[in-house]
Design a protein around this motif. Structure first.
Motif, short mmCIF file in Angstrom:
data_model
loop_
_atom_site.label_atom_id
_atom_site.label_comp_id
_atom_site.label_asym_id
_atom_site.label_seq_id
_atom_site.Cartn_x
_atom_site.Cartn_y
_atom_site.Cartn_z
N LEU A 40 -6.18 20.92 -26.27
CA LEU A 40 -7.32 21.82 -26.13
C LEU A 40 -8.53 21.09 -25.53
O LEU A 40 -9.26 21.66 -24.71
N GLU A 41 -8.72 19.81 -25.90
CA GLU A 41 -9.79 19.00 -25.29
C GLU A 41 -9.54 18.83 -23.80
O GLU A 41 -10.44 19.03 -22.98
N LEU A 42 -8.31 18.43 -23.45
CA LEU A 42 -7.97 18.21 -22.04
C LEU A 42 -8.04 19.52 -21.24
O LEU A 42 -8.49 19.53 -20.10
N LYS A 43 -7.60 20.61 -21.86
CA LYS A 43 -7.64 21.92 -21.18
C LYS A 43 -9.09 22.29 -20.87
O LYS A 43 -9.40 22.80 -19.78
N GLY A 44 -10.00 22.03 -21.80
CA GLY A 44 -11.42 22.29 -21.57
C GLY A 44 -11.95 21.44 -20.42
O GLY A 44 -12.71 21.93 -19.58
N MET A 45 -11.53 20.17 -20.36
CA MET A 45 -11.94 19.28 -19.28
C MET A 45 -11.36 19.76 -17.94
O MET A 45 -12.04 19.71 -16.91
N TYR A 46 -10.12 20.24 -17.98
CA TYR A 46 -9.47 20.76 -16.78
C TYR A 46 -10.20 22.02 -16.28
O TYR A 46 -10.51 22.14 -15.10
N ASP A 47 -10.48 22.93 -17.20
CA ASP A 47 -11.18 24.17 -16.85
C ASP A 47 -12.57 23.90 -16.30
O ASP A 47 -13.07 24.64 -15.44
N ALA A 48 -13.22 22.83 -16.77
CA ALA A 48 -14.56 22.46 -16.31
C ALA A 48 -14.52 21.66 -15.01
O ALA A 48 -15.57 21.33 -14.45
N GLY A 49 -13.32 21.32 -14.53
CA GLY A 49 -13.18 20.57 -13.29
C GLY A 49 -13.37 19.07 -13.43
O GLY A 49 -13.47 18.36 -12.44
N ILE A 50 -13.40 18.58 -14.67
CA ILE A 50 -13.58 17.14 -14.91
C ILE A 50 -12.29 16.37 -14.61
O ILE A 50 -12.34 15.28 -14.05
N ILE A 51 -11.15 16.96 -14.98
CA ILE A 51 -9.86 16.35 -14.66
C ILE A 51 -9.05 17.35 -13.83
O ILE A 51 -9.35 18.55 -13.82
N LYS A 52 -8.02 16.84 -13.15
CA LYS A 52 -7.17 17.68 -12.29
C LYS A 52 -5.71 17.41 -12.60
O LYS A 52 -5.38 16.40 -13.20
N GLU A 53 -4.86 18.31 -12.14
CA GLU A 53 -3.41 18.14 -12.21
C GLU A 53 -2.90 17.83 -13.62
O GLU A 53 -2.06 16.97 -13.81
N LEU A 54 -3.42 18.56 -14.60
CA LEU A 54 -2.99 18.37 -15.99
C LEU A 54 -1.55 18.85 -16.16
O LEU A 54 -1.22 19.97 -15.80
N LYS A 55 -0.71 17.96 -16.67
CA LYS A 55 0.70 18.30 -16.93
C LYS A 55 1.04 17.92 -18.36
O LYS A 55 0.56 16.93 -18.89
N LEU A 56 1.92 18.70 -18.97
CA LEU A 56 2.42 18.44 -20.31
C LEU A 56 3.88 18.02 -20.21
O LEU A 56 4.62 18.55 -19.38
N GLN A 57 4.28 17.07 -21.05
CA GLN A 57 5.66 16.61 -21.16
C GLN A 57 6.20 16.14 -19.80
O GLN A 57 7.26 16.54 -19.34
N HIS A 58 5.45 15.27 -19.15
CA HIS A 58 5.82 14.70 -17.86
C HIS A 58 6.93 13.67 -18.08
O HIS A 58 6.78 12.76 -18.88
N HIS A 59 8.05 13.82 -17.37
CA HIS A 59 9.21 12.94 -17.52
C HIS A 59 9.14 11.79 -16.51
O HIS A 59 8.89 12.02 -15.32
N PHE A 60 9.38 10.58 -16.99
CA PHE A 60 9.45 9.39 -16.14
C PHE A 60 10.83 8.78 -16.32
O PHE A 60 11.27 8.55 -17.45
N SER A 61 11.51 8.48 -15.24
CA SER A 61 12.81 7.83 -15.30
C SER A 61 12.59 6.32 -15.36
O SER A 61 11.97 5.74 -14.48
N LEU A 62 13.09 5.69 -16.42
CA LEU A 62 12.94 4.25 -16.58
C LEU A 62 14.21 3.51 -16.17
O LEU A 62 14.16 2.38 -15.72
N GLN A 63 15.35 4.16 -16.34
CA GLN A 63 16.63 3.57 -15.97
C GLN A 63 17.63 4.70 -15.78
O GLN A 63 17.77 5.53 -16.68
N GLY A 64 18.28 4.74 -14.65
CA GLY A 64 19.29 5.76 -14.41
C GLY A 64 20.54 5.49 -15.25
O GLY A 64 20.75 4.38 -15.73
N SER A 65 21.36 6.52 -15.41
CA SER A 65 22.62 6.33 -16.14
C SER A 65 23.57 5.50 -15.26
O SER A 65 23.44 5.48 -14.04
N PHE A 66 24.50 4.83 -15.90
CA PHE A 66 25.46 4.01 -15.16
C PHE A 66 26.69 3.77 -16.02
O PHE A 66 26.69 4.07 -17.21
#
Length: 125
Positions: A40-66
């Motif tokens: 809710l804090e970040l959403k308020g900042m996003y709506d006010a234009g303070i931050i951009k490109e807000l994403k939730l549950q962003h996935h980062f690949s650290l090691q592929g399967s093998f």
């Protein structure tokens, strides 16, 4: 006593591993109330234009399967950030809501180091 006389007891809600209580807001499910408040804090900042490109549950690949030399399949390793966004300075921010207990979790600590090796510093809230 007949089987029909036995009344089922209501199932008790399973306590989470770290004592957090899952909750939801605006149709979004969160692992804890603390995470929802930060959203809710970040959403308020996003709506006010303070931050951009807000994403939730962003996935980062650290090691592929093998597959190992003996044919055993090793699953991929991912890090899922609670939030990512671009701050007012134009910097990409990876943010996670963590308690003192979860900050000491060995798996989290390993993934945090792997993220740093890829150039992502996790901001813990």
């Amino acid at each position: 006593m007949k089987l029909s006389d036995v009344k089922p007891e209501p199932m008790k809600k399973k306590r989470s591993k770290y004592g957090n209580e899952k909750t939801s807001c605006n149709g979004i499910k969160f692992d804890s109330k603390k995470e929802m408040r930060r959203y809710l804090e970040l959403k308020g900042m996003y709506d006010a234009g303070i931050i951009k490109e807000l994403k939730l549950q962003h996935h980062f690949s650290l090691q592929g399967s093998f597959k190992t030399v003996d044919g055993k399949r090793i699953e991929k390793v991912e890090y899922i950030a609670d939030f990512t966004y671009t701050n007012e300075k134009g910097e990409f921010v990876v943010e996670d809501v963590k308690s003192e207990i979860t900050r000491k979790n060995p798996v989290y600590m390993m993934k945090k180091k792997l993220m740093a090796a890829k150039g992502y510093m996790i901001q813990e809230v």
